[in-house]
Design a protein around this motif. Structure first.
Motif, PDB file in Angstrom:
ATOM      1  N   SER A   1       0.775  -1.146   0.051  1.00 51.30           N
ATOM      2  CA  SER A   1      -0.076  -0.057   0.088  1.00 51.30           C
ATOM      3  C   SER A   1       0.970   1.276  -0.040  1.00 51.30           C
ATOM      4  O   SER A   1       2.098   1.425   0.288  1.00 51.30           O
ATOM      5  N   ALA A   2       0.508   2.522  -0.227  1.00 49.25           N
ATOM      6  CA  ALA A   2       0.961   3.596  -0.357  1.00 49.25           C
ATOM      7  C   ALA A   2       1.590   3.848   1.028  1.00 49.25           C
ATOM      8  O   ALA A   2       2.628   4.780   1.354  1.00 49.25           O
ATOM      9  N   GLU A   3       0.767   3.640   2.122  1.00 49.59           N
ATOM     10  CA  GLU A   3       0.967   3.544   3.473  1.00 49.59           C
ATOM     11  C   GLU A   3       2.240   2.804   4.055  1.00 49.59           C
ATOM     12  O   GLU A   3       3.445   3.605   4.556  1.00 49.59           O
ATOM     13  N   GLN A   4       2.550   1.888   3.484  1.00 55.12           N
ATOM     14  CA  GLN A   4       3.768   1.083   3.522  1.00 55.12           C
ATOM     15  C   GLN A   4       4.622   1.408   2.882  1.00 55.12           C
ATOM     16  O   GLN A   4       6.168   1.615   3.474  1.00 55.12           O
ATOM     17  N   GLU A   5       4.727   2.188   1.896  1.00 58.31           N
ATOM     18  CA  GLU A   5       5.876   2.579   0.948  1.00 58.31           C
ATOM     19  C   GLU A   5       6.209   3.816   1.758  1.00 58.31           C
ATOM     20  O   GLU A   5       7.398   4.000   1.670  1.00 58.31           O
ATOM     21  N   GLN A   6       5.504   4.726   2.285  1.00 58.95           N
ATOM     22  CA  GLN A   6       5.901   5.918   2.800  1.00 58.95           C
ATOM     23  C   GLN A   6       6.480   5.494   4.105  1.00 58.95           C
ATOM     24  O   GLN A   6       7.548   6.334   4.519  1.00 58.95           O
ATOM     25  N   LYS A   7       5.975   4.591   4.630  1.00 61.40           N
ATOM     26  CA  LYS A   7       6.756   4.303   6.107  1.00 61.40           C
ATOM     27  C   LYS A   7       8.086   3.739   5.852  1.00 61.40           C
ATOM     28  O   LYS A   7       9.078   3.831   6.703  1.00 61.40           O
ATOM     29  N   PHE A   8       8.097   2.634   5.235  1.00 62.83           N
ATOM     30  CA  PHE A   8       9.179   1.868   4.898  1.00 62.83           C
ATOM     31  C   PHE A   8      10.126   2.069   3.812  1.00 62.83           C
ATOM     32  O   PHE A   8      11.261   1.699   3.688  1.00 62.83           O
ATOM     33  N   GLY A   9       9.512   2.713   2.875  1.00 66.27           N
ATOM     34  CA  GLY A   9      10.457   2.987   1.687  1.00 66.27           C
ATOM     35  C   GLY A   9      10.067   1.877   0.551  1.00 66.27           C
ATOM     36  O   GLY A   9       9.852   0.679   1.036  1.00 66.27           O
ATOM     37  N   PRO A  10      10.257   2.006  -0.686  1.00 68.77           N
ATOM     38  CA  PRO A  10      10.225   0.996  -1.838  1.00 68.77           C
ATOM     39  C   PRO A  10      11.002  -0.409  -1.360  1.00 68.77           C
ATOM     40  O   PRO A  10      10.661  -1.366  -1.607  1.00 68.77           O
TER      41      PRO A  10
END
Length: 87
Positions: free
Chosen positions: A68-77
């Motif tokens: 999800s976009a939230e996971q990408e913002q939190k952890f990075g791609p």
């Protein structure tokens, strides 16, 4: 430069394919088994096509969902899938 065994294997494959085609053409056009040869050919083609489509469907059904976009913002791609974010 190709090694000699590679060239020999290539020639063997080439000749085998030509002989296989000649046998298939004879079975299909001249022999009394032409109907069964045609039926088996169509059966193999349909089985191959449906097998590939089934594999694609299975792969799509069992693939993990995209992050999800939230996971990408939190952890990075590159960090998704790890338990904790790196500092």
């Amino acid at each position: 430069m190709a090694r000699k065994p590679d060239k020999s294997v290539g020639i063997a494959i080439f000749i085998s394919c030509i002989i296989g085609f000649i046998i298939y053409a004879w079975l299909l056009l001249v022999s009394e088994w032409s109907a069964i040869v045609l039926q088996l050919t169509v059966l193999a083609a349909v089985a191959g096509l449906l097998g590939v489509l089934a594999w694609i469907g299975y792969t799509m059904a069992t693939a993990p969902p995209p992050p999800s976009a939230e996971q990408e913002q939190k952890f990075g791609p590159r960090e998704i899938g790890r338990e904790e974010p790196q500092n």
